[in-house]
Design an enzyme around this catalytic site. Structure first.
Site, PDB file in Angstrom:
ATOM      1  N   ARG A 212       0.764  -1.430  -0.037  1.00 24.24           N
ATOM      2  CA  ARG A 212       0.013  -0.026   0.104  1.00 24.24           C
ATOM      3  C   ARG A 212       0.741   1.105   0.000  1.00 24.24           C
ATOM      4  NH1 ARG A 212      -4.034  -3.286   2.924  1.00 24.24           N
ATOM      5  NH2 ARG A 212      -2.825  -3.126   4.962  1.00 24.24           N
ATOM      6  N   ASP A 250     -16.000  -2.669  -3.994  1.00 28.00           N
ATOM      7  CA  ASP A 250     -15.898  -3.667  -3.184  1.00 28.00           C
ATOM      8  C   ASP A 250     -17.537  -4.194  -3.134  1.00 28.00           C
ATOM      9  OD1 ASP A 250     -14.027  -5.019  -1.010  1.00 28.00           O
ATOM     10  OD2 ASP A 250     -16.086  -5.535  -0.684  1.00 28.00           O
ATOM     11  N   SER A 251     -17.730  -5.571  -3.121  1.00 34.48           N
ATOM     12  CA  SER A 251     -19.037  -6.052  -3.239  1.00 34.48           C
ATOM     13  C   SER A 251     -19.660  -5.880  -1.973  1.00 34.48           C
ATOM     14  CB  SER A 251     -19.015  -7.388  -3.579  1.00 34.48           C
ATOM     15  OG  SER A 251     -18.266  -8.369  -2.888  1.00 34.48           O
ATOM     16  N   ALA A 279     -16.649  -7.150  -8.386  1.00 34.76           N
ATOM     17  CA  ALA A 279     -15.385  -6.527  -9.542  1.00 34.76           C
ATOM     18  C   ALA A 279     -15.547  -6.651 -10.935  1.00 34.76           C
ATOM     19  CB  ALA A 279     -14.298  -7.130  -8.900  1.00 34.76           C
ATOM     20  N   ASP A 297      -6.841  -6.560  -6.044  1.00 31.66           N
ATOM     21  CA  ASP A 297      -6.619  -7.427  -4.686  1.00 31.66           C
ATOM     22  C   ASP A 297      -7.534  -8.376  -4.169  1.00 31.66           C
ATOM     23  OD1 ASP A 297      -5.064  -8.356  -2.700  1.00 31.66           O
ATOM     24  OD2 ASP A 297      -5.731  -6.694  -1.309  1.00 31.66           O
ATOM     25  N   CYS A 337      -3.679 -14.096  -3.680  1.00 30.24           N
ATOM     26  CA  CYS A 337      -3.524 -14.550  -2.509  1.00 30.24           C
ATOM     27  C   CYS A 337      -3.775 -16.249  -2.305  1.00 30.24           C
ATOM     28  CB  CYS A 337      -3.882 -13.776  -1.266  1.00 30.24           C
ATOM     29  SG  CYS A 337      -5.891 -13.697  -1.447  1.00 30.24           S
TER      30      CYS A 337
HETATM   31  N1  SAH Z   1      -7.291  -4.531  -0.939  1.00 29.69           N
HETATM   32  C1  SAH Z   1      -7.627  -4.735   0.542  1.00 29.69           C
HETATM   33  C2  SAH Z   1      -7.911  -5.875   0.767  1.00 29.69           C
HETATM   34  C3  SAH Z   1      -8.829  -6.906  -0.001  1.00 29.69           C
HETATM   35  S1  SAH Z   1      -9.537  -8.377   0.611  1.00 29.69           S
HETATM   36  C4  SAH Z   1      -6.848  -4.167   1.375  1.00 29.69           C
HETATM   37  O1  SAH Z   1      -5.693  -3.347   1.095  1.00 29.69           O
HETATM   38  O2  SAH Z   1      -6.970  -4.106   2.752  1.00 29.69           O
HETATM   39  C5  SAH Z   1     -10.636  -8.878  -0.565  1.00 29.69           C
HETATM   40  C6  SAH Z   1     -11.938  -7.860  -0.904  1.00 29.69           C
HETATM   41  O3  SAH Z   1     -12.656  -8.398  -1.673  1.00 29.69           O
HETATM   42  C7  SAH Z   1     -12.879  -7.968   0.440  1.00 29.69           C
HETATM   43  O4  SAH Z   1     -13.168  -6.845   0.971  1.00 29.69           O
HETATM   44  C8  SAH Z   1     -14.201  -8.550  -0.177  1.00 29.69           C
HETATM   45  O5  SAH Z   1     -15.422  -7.929   0.297  1.00 29.69           O
HETATM   46  C9  SAH Z   1     -14.068  -8.374  -1.322  1.00 29.69           C
HETATM   47  N2  SAH Z   1     -14.754  -9.035  -2.494  1.00 29.69           N
HETATM   48  C10 SAH Z   1     -15.007 -10.248  -2.492  1.00 29.69           C
HETATM   49  N3  SAH Z   1     -15.737 -10.824  -3.583  1.00 29.69           N
HETATM   50  C11 SAH Z   1     -15.769  -9.711  -4.471  1.00 29.69           C
HETATM   51  C12 SAH Z   1     -16.395  -9.639  -5.753  1.00 29.69           C
HETATM   52  N4  SAH Z   1     -16.973 -10.340  -6.395  1.00 29.69           N
HETATM   53  N5  SAH Z   1     -16.347  -8.011  -6.173  1.00 29.69           N
HETATM   54  C13 SAH Z   1     -15.794  -7.103  -5.528  1.00 29.69           C
HETATM   55  N6  SAH Z   1     -15.249  -7.273  -4.327  1.00 29.69           N
HETATM   56  C14 SAH Z   1     -15.321  -8.563  -3.634  1.00 29.69           C
END
Ligand code: SAH
Length: 393
Positions: A212, A250-251, A279, A297, A337
């Site tokens: 970040r 974010d979803s 996403a 991410d 991840c």
């Molecule tokens: N980038 C963040 C961490 C991301 S964790 C940071 O720096 O803290 C993954 C995220 O993806 C979660 O917040 C989850 O709510 C979101 N997520 C899961 N499935 C998703 C989808 N289909 N579309 C958008 N977001 C999603």
């Protein structure tokens, strides 16, 4: 009677002698004596030489995880020593600091405490327990944490997935101290409000801290897109780095509300637009070539090895879609991840995604988790997070 011990099959001891912490079921020749699930047991090579001691659970694919290389009791004093060692390592790495009070104090195998993660958020600690051996010793562990650090609230977040697998009761609770729904913490000077009981993981994805910060250094003047933004970590770093505008997707409605609150608390209201959307759906309809810095991410796509093919396709499509949204000269920061997708595979997937999008990219940086996520060398099973920084030609 001699202490119970697990004896390895011939030829299976080498990685364990070199510090690998896991004993797979197919490496075990026999068990001498009586051991119950969750017990501490000794490990010997085929010639009977002691390798170390660790937790036993026959329900797991990994029936034994080492926590010490000497013949010592695994008791309250043991946990006190381990927590002290873990803290000394973080102190050496500059954590916590004036600017950063959110950090990982204990990283499971990396701190010889397999099945235990402890994240610190200011004056709160969040323990995540994922093995029966650790679950059985919660009280000693919590005592050791409270003795080592001034902790106002100690949360336990032990996810049902692991608990069911290992055979213990899951938990999501305030284990000790003052009950609080959220706790304030700082990451590189950015003010965050962490909700361990209603958030994801322990409340934050601390592993991306250094990435970040790096994204912040590449954000000046950029139109930024932060996909899978959670609480807005990348978006906030970009705002501080002088981004022109930021879209965070974010979803989760809860995550979107958190992003908005974090933007306000850090003087970035109006700069960050938070959107609740899937996403893929978002990227499919995004204006082509509209962003100069894109972070993706996603959560783990490959939970198990059998998911690998579907995960590969998912990552490829996601990267292709992200690249379609990238302006010429943009930077794509793409993450995986999934432990089952190794670094080389991930890089090939990104290459395939670029091909699919008809764009050309150049990798200029490869990153992993932040420094507080220590691991034993050679423990590739623990290397889950891969981050590629790509320049879009
Ligand atoms: N980038 C963040 C961490 C991301 S964790 C940071 O720096 O803290 C993954 C995220 O993806 C979660 O917040 C989850 O709510 C979101 N997520 C899961 N499935 C998703 C989808 N289909 N579309 C958008 N977001 C999603």
């Amino acid at each position: 009677m001699a202490a119970p011990q697990i004896v390895l099959r011939k030829g299976r001891a080498r990685p364990l002698w070199f510090g690998h912490p896991w004993v797979y079921a197919n490496a075990i020749a026999r068990i001498d004596g009586q051991v119950a699930p969750g017990d501490v047991v000794s490990l010997a090579d085929h010639d009977g030489r002691l390798i170390g001691r660790g937790f036993y659970n026959p329900r797991s694919q990994i029936p034994m995880r080492l926590c010490t290389r000497v013949d010592e009791p695994v008791d309250a004093a043991f946990f006190a020593r381990r927590i002290k060692q873990a803290r000394a390592a973080r102190t050496r790495l500059g954590l916590p600091s004036e600017a950063t009070t959110a950090y990982r104090l204990v990283n499971s195998e990396g701190d010889d405490l397999p099945g235990l993660v402890v994240d610190i958020y200011g004056d709160a600690a969040v323990a995540q327990i994922t093995t029966l051996g650790m679950a059985n010793r919660r009280a000693e562990i919590f005592d050791a944490l409270e003795a080592e650090l001034p902790i106002k609230t100690l949360y336990e977040i032990s996810p049902p997935s692991y608990a069911e697998l290992e055979g213990f009761a899951p938990a999501s609770r305030v284990a000790r101290g003052a009950p609080r729904a959220s706790v304030p913490a700082l990451e590189d000077g950015i003010a965050l409000e962490v909700e361990p009981l209603s958030g994801q993981k322990t409340g934050m994805f601390i592993d991306q801290r250094e990435t970040r910060a790096r994204v912040g250094t590449l954000a000046r003047g950029a139109r930024v897109l932060d996909v899978y933004a959670y609480a807005g970590g990348f978006a906030l770093a970009a705002a501080r780095g002088g981004a022109a505008s930021i879209t965070a997707v974010d979803s989760s409605a809860r995550a979107v509300a958190r992003i908005e609150a974090h933007a306000a608390a850090n003087g970035a209201r109006g700069k960050i637009e938070a959107i609740e959307a899937d996403a893929f759906r978002f990227l499919e309809t995004a204006t082509p070539r509209a962003f100069d810095l894109i972070v993706i991410d996603p959560p783990k796509f490959a939970r198990a090895r059998k998911d690998l093919e579907a995960a590969r396709k998912g990552y490829e499509r996601l990267n292709a879609l992200a690249l379609q949204a990238a302006a010429p000269g943009a930077i794509l920061v793409t993450c995986s991840c999934s432990q089952n997708v190794d670094a080389e595979t991930f890089e090939r997937i990104v290459a395939a995604g670029a091909k699919q999008a008809g764009r050309e990219v150049r990798v200029f940086e490869r990153r992993g988790p932040a420094a507080d996520h220590l691991l034993p060398p050679g423990f590739t099973e623990g290397q889950y997070l891969k981050v590629l920084f790509c320049y879009v030609v």
